[in-house]
Enzyme design. Structure first.
Site, PDB file in Angstrom:
ATOM      1  N   GLU A 152       0.816  -1.217   0.000  1.00 19.78           N
ATOM      2  CA  GLU A 152       0.000   0.000   0.000  1.00 19.78           C
ATOM      3  C   GLU A 152       0.850   1.268   0.000  1.00 19.78           C
ATOM      4  O   GLU A 152       1.583   1.515   0.964  1.00 19.78           O
ATOM      5  CB  GLU A 152      -0.919   0.022   1.218  1.00 19.78           C
ATOM      6  N   GLU A 250     -12.433   2.744   4.768  1.00 17.16           N
ATOM      7  CA  GLU A 250     -11.370   3.041   5.723  1.00 17.16           C
ATOM      8  C   GLU A 250     -11.288   4.549   5.900  1.00 17.16           C
ATOM      9  O   GLU A 250     -10.326   5.196   5.516  1.00 17.16           O
ATOM     10  CB  GLU A 250     -10.021   2.483   5.243  1.00 17.16           C
TER      11      GLU A 250
END
Length: 265
Positions: A152, A250
């Protein structure tokens, strides 16, 4: 929302009004059947009773655990991962064993390995070597449960070397060339936008390659509708580009978590 993608709720940022083990039930009560977490324990190798309680909270709530971070040090905090930290390689490898055992019990298949910050006095090439070795070891372990190691790019941390989709995809390519086909990009659209990526171009060119997608609005990292990102267009582009996975919510809700889903109507 004019797309067919489904959602999973990140219970490390949502429902933080509640103790961690109560959050899966809260997500279920809000209408979701899938959740994801950052590493939910203090230690990379927590006591078995803590692991059992965590798994039981998922089972009792009737939700699937779809994503889990590997141990990332102090998160949120100064570490932002330990994948590339030479002195913590043994700690990371021990954590991989725990993560894999949790996956065997829950069916989880997405595992985020945060890269970690550049370390003063440490050769970046050595950190990159350690990161690749740790990724290969993790990928081999989670392959036994059909899992994927996720890489990520993130924002907001000076010294974090993966900030754009190109950075992340470059590391994914190196891992695959080294023999780990089950490594993929985690495209957090919020982080990519903050880091000035052309997110529509990234989605257009790479959506089918994404291992996972997470969203939050920008600016602010709140729920969709609190910033300026055109989520209907983005998520439709993801679908049209060949992404078929879940979309992780998120974000940091600006209202009580249970009330932050009005944008889904």
């Amino acid at each position: 929302m004019s797309h067919s993608l489904r959602y999973t709720v990140n219970c490390s940022l949502l429902f933080t009004e509640l103790p961690l083990l109560e959050r899966p039930r809260a997500a279920r009560d809000a209408g979701f059947d899938a959740v994801e977490f950052w590493w939910p324990f203090e230690s990379p190798t927590p006591p078995q009773d803590e692991v059992d309680a965590f798994v039981r909270s998922l089972d009792d709530a009737g939700v699937r655990l779809t994503g889990l971070n590997f141990f990332a040090g102090a998160l949120p905090g100064p570490d932002r991962g330990v994948l590339s930290h030479p002195a913590r390689a043994e700690e990371f490898r021990a954590n991989v064993d725990v993560v894999t055992r949790i996956a065997e019990r829950t069916g989880t298949t997405g595992f985020n390995a945060l890269y970690g910050l550049r370390l003063p006095g440490t050769d970046p090439a050595e950190q990159d070597r350690v990161a690749l070795e740790n990724t290969l070891a993790a990928a081999g372990a989670v392959a036994r449960v059909g899992g994927t190691v996720l890489v990520e790019p993130i924002s907001g941390s000076a010294g974090y070397p993966l900030t754009t989709a190109a950075d992340g995809l470059g590391f994914v390519a190196r891992a695959r060339e080294a023999g780990a086909p089950n490594v993929a990009l985690l495209a957090d659209l919020y982080h990519l936008v903050v880091n000035r990526d052309d997110v529509f171009a990234v989605v257009r060119d790479h959506a089918a390659e994404f291992g996972h997608v997470q969203i939050a609005d920008s600016p602010g990292r709140g729920e969709p509708g609190t910033g300026r990102l055109p989520f209907d267009d983005l998520l439709r582009a993801l679908r049209d580009g060949g992404y078929t996975g879940l979309v992780g919510l998120e974000y940091k809700p600006t209202v009580p978590s249970a009330k932050s889903f009005d944008w889904l109507v």
